[in-house]
Write a protein that holds these residues in place. Structure first.
Motif, short mmCIF file in Angstrom:
data_model
loop_
_atom_site.label_atom_id
_atom_site.label_comp_id
_atom_site.label_asym_id
_atom_site.label_seq_id
_atom_site.Cartn_x
_atom_site.Cartn_y
_atom_site.Cartn_z
N LEU A 217 0.94 1.85 4.05
CA LEU A 217 -0.23 1.06 3.65
C LEU A 217 -0.03 0.45 2.26
O LEU A 217 -0.47 -0.67 2.01
N GLU A 221 -0.40 -3.43 1.14
CA GLU A 221 -1.29 -3.90 0.08
C GLU A 221 -0.52 -4.67 -1.01
O GLU A 221 -1.02 -5.67 -1.53
N VAL A 350 -5.81 9.62 -1.81
CA VAL A 350 -7.25 9.36 -1.86
C VAL A 350 -7.52 7.87 -1.70
O VAL A 350 -8.51 7.47 -1.09
N ARG A 351 -6.62 7.03 -2.23
CA ARG A 351 -6.83 5.58 -2.17
C ARG A 351 -6.81 5.06 -0.73
O ARG A 351 -7.58 4.19 -0.37
N TYR A 352 -5.90 5.60 0.09
CA TYR A 352 -5.70 5.02 1.42
C TYR A 352 -6.27 5.85 2.57
O TYR A 352 -6.35 5.35 3.69
N CYS A 353 -6.57 7.11 2.31
CA CYS A 353 -6.90 7.99 3.44
C CYS A 353 -8.37 8.38 3.45
O CYS A 353 -8.89 8.92 2.46
N GLY A 354 -9.01 8.13 4.58
CA GLY A 354 -10.40 8.56 4.78
C GLY A 354 -10.42 9.95 5.38
O GLY A 354 -9.40 10.65 5.41
N PRO B 38 -11.83 3.84 2.28
CA PRO B 38 -10.61 3.75 1.48
C PRO B 38 -10.05 2.32 1.52
O PRO B 38 -10.52 1.50 2.31
N ALA B 39 -9.04 2.06 0.67
CA ALA B 39 -8.41 0.73 0.67
C ALA B 39 -7.80 0.45 2.04
O ALA B 39 -7.32 1.38 2.70
N LEU B 40 -7.83 -0.77 2.47
CA LEU B 40 -7.25 -1.23 3.75
C LEU B 40 -7.89 -0.53 4.96
O LEU B 40 -7.22 -0.34 5.98
N LEU B 43 -7.67 -1.93 8.54
CA LEU B 43 -6.49 -1.76 9.43
C LEU B 43 -6.69 -0.61 10.42
O LEU B 43 -5.87 -0.43 11.31
#
Lengths: 574, 71
Positions: A217, A221, A350-354, B38-40, B43
């Motif tokens: 990811l 980005e 933390v930035r990319y994962c929910g 979260p970012a992206l 997707l």
């Protein structure tokens, strides 16, 4: 009284009030399932660890794939994952050297050249090999230094992991330390090396599963690798994205390093020392079920090790481009409340994962910590039981007695590690000193082992005195620079050198002293009869011939493929 | 005693469980968007990542299913 006790316990495990992310029920379920499976494996394999050969060597029944993945997983501790991601943020792509030139040649060398001697001698440990080759003096020195180093490193890993969990997830430090260490003690104490290895393979898969989404990811980005390079180049300079072209002078690169230090200090001494003589990793390969598997295991490990920068170094580089704030060194972070370099990997998670994916990522970090710690305590219990307790304190005891001792040692090793973690918590500077431990003990040990394997003339006295002289040299050089920082120009050959460069040159000098003393003392003392060196030294007896059905099954062919890939990657990122 | 369950079976089960959890969470988020995504998040990584994990896990679970004792 009862409520006071409960209150004190609650305060002990209370979390900090502020954290970066919160785990929800799905994340907690993901983590809980992992702990459940890990402990189940320990109980399930308990019955397979009743003899010492089973408990300490996993019955020597592992396939090349299992031994190889466990070999590389035992090294992927939390310090390794989060520390090197932080180093990539701090120093750029140069941190990759610790995964490529600082690992691959040594792993190939172990698989092709050294493994036959370890395997054929049927030794239980690296100090055990020294016993066969040099006698009790070298064995005692190496066993004691290894046991000491192992539990210290384990504690430091534990502390660094708990600290990040506290800052990022708000977990209480005591809770992280005790829950994870009790789990490790349980599954290693029950199932021995086999349980540690099984879990390490699972942990290796989990680390990839949880961490790989971040670079994927992140690259999307950042707009791909070329755009990422441009962005980093514009912000910080092109020296952050080149592996070799800036290492012509110490001051040309952010690490303050010279290529001679990388090639001779890191690749030739530190890396060979670690990957070929550190029993923590060698023990995994010794568990292989035949010589061919024992040779293939480090090669399989090398192939995966070469890919690890994708999930460790790349997130650090991506953070340089995509994070909207700057990270700072640990001491600054403590004073200002900012995030430190070491937190870069969890921050990117933390930035990319929910929900769900975050739990998976955190499980990957916990898995990394556990694999490192299990590696440390299983190697510690083996060396203590075979090379200290069984060799000097209680010889010729029943096999059951040694298995019981191994189990107890696992728990005691974990307790000492916990103690070290608390010691580090109250004296953070200890961490810097322990980082230097590798070059204190590992570098000279490589000199002793390699001369023992390659040179018939090396004698018993030479093994002991060479190892002692090399270790003393490393400690002496460390103290010299510590007491007089100006001495760095002599130890690391330049006043512009930084800490990592110092480690490399110190390792190189201590290795050279060990080799020179071993050679001189050997020439002055009486050699061992050749008949006593069978299976221990190159050229004394021919090694068993391998009968592979096809050319592509030969370990040497795969070593060539990996070496070729290694060269190509270094040229691409030159 | 020799263990009957392969390490790859454990790996398969773990991948299958995790893949299912992440995939279902991803589907849930389609109808119940997160308050702080979260970012992206556009997707929908949990759906394809969880789906791939689940399939890989299923293959390994079936392939390395523990064999029964004979006799």
């Amino acid at each position: 009284m009862h409520s006071q006790l409960l209150g004190a316990a609650a305060a002990y495990f209370e979390g900090p009030t502020r954290s970066l992310a919160h785990l929800n029920a799905v994340d907690i379920a993901v983590i809980a399932i992992y702990f459940g499976i890990v402990i189940f494996i320990g109980f399930y394999l308990k019955g397979s660890a009743t003899t010492s050969e089973e408990f300490f060597m996993a019955g020597r029944e592992m396939t090349a794939w299992i031994a190889g993945l466990s070999f590389v997983s035992a090294n992927l501790g939390s310090l390794e994952l989060m520390g090197w991601a932080g180093s990539a943020y701090e120093y750029g792509i140069l941190a990759t050297h610790w995964y490529w030139i600082g690992a691959i040649p040594a792993m190939l060398f172990l698989g092709i050249i050294m493994m036959p001697f370890y395997y054929i001698s049927k030794t239980h440990s690296v100090p055990g090999y020294l016993h066969l080759r040099y006698g009790d003096g070298a064995r005692a020195l190496s066993a004691v230094s290894f046991a000491f180093m192992t539990v210290l490193m384990s504690g430091i890993n534990m502390y660094s992991m708990a600290l990040v969990m506290k800052v990022v997830l708000g977990w209480n430090l005591n809770f992280s330390i005790w829950v994870s260490s009790i789990t490790v003690a349980l599954y290693v104490g029950l199932g021995g090396l086999r349980s540690a290895i099984y879990n390490e393979v699972l942990q290796f898969l989990l680390i990839w599963l949880g961490a790989m989404l971040v670079p994927i990811l992140g690259l999307i980005e950042a707009g791909g690798w070329t755009n990422l390079k441009h962005q980093i180049g514009e912000r910080l300079g092109s020296e952050y994205v080149h592996l070799w072209s800036t290492t012509g002078h110490f001051s040309d690169n952010p690490m303050g390093i010279h290529w001679t230090g990388l090639v001779f200090g890191l690749a030739l001494v530190i890396s060979c020392g670690y990957w070929t003589t550190d029993f923590l990793v060698v023990q995994r390969v010794l568990s292989a079920h035949n010589l061919r598997s024992a040779k293939m295991a480090p090669l399989i490990g090398a192939a995966f090790k070469m890919a690890v920068p994708f999930i460790v170094i790349l997130p650090g580089l991506l953070a340089l481009a995509v994070l909207p704030y700057h990270l700072v060194p640990q001491n600054v972070a403590v004073a200002t409340g900012q995030h430190s370099y070491n937190e870069v990997l969890p921050l990117m998670l933390v930035r990319y994962c929910g929900p769900g994916l975050l739990g998976l990522g955190v499980t990957a970090l916990i898995a990394g910590f556990m694999s490192g710690m299990a590696g440390n305590v299983s190697a510690f219990s083996t060396v203590w039981t075979y090379d200290i307790y069984g060799a000097f304190l209680h010889k010729n005891a029943a096999d059951k007695h040694y298995v019981a001792m191994g189990r107890w040692c696992t728990f005691i090793g974990v307790l000492i590690s916990v103690g070290t973690a608390y010691l580090v918590q109250h004296a953070a500077s200890i961490m810097d000193y322990v980082q230097g431990l590798f070059s204190f003990f590992i570098a000279p040990l490589f000199g002793t082992v390699i001369l023992g394997m390659m040179w018939k003339r090396a004698t018993k006295a030479a093994g002991f005195w060479g190892l002692l002289a090399g270790t003393c040299t490393a400690i002496g050089l460390f103290l010299w620079v510590h007491l007089d920082p100006k001495a760095l120009r002599y130890v690391a050959l330049s006043p512009d050198a930084k800490g990592l460069a110092e480690d490399m040159y110190r390792a190189l000098w201590s290795w050279l002293v060990c080799v020179i003393v071993t050679i001189v003392v050997s020439l002055a003392t009486k050699p061992k009869p050749v008949s006593e060196l069978e299976g221990l030294v190159y050229g004394v007896v021919p090694l068993p011939v391998e009968h592979d059905d096809h050319w592509y099954q030969k370990p040497i062919v795969w070593a060539g493929v990996i070496a070729g890939l290694f060269v190509i990657l270094n040229i691409i990122f030159w | 005693m020799r263990e009957e369950i392969s390490i790859w079976f454990f790996g398969g089960v773990l991948f299958l469980i995790y893949g299912t959890i992440v995939f279902v969470e991803g589907l849930w988020e389609l109808s119940h968007p997160l308050a702080n995504p979260p970012a992206l998040s556009n997707l929908h990584a949990p759906i394809w990542w969880g789906g791939m994990m689940g399939i890989a896990g299923l293959v390994y679970t079936v392939k390395f299913w523990p064999k029964r004792h004979r006799g």
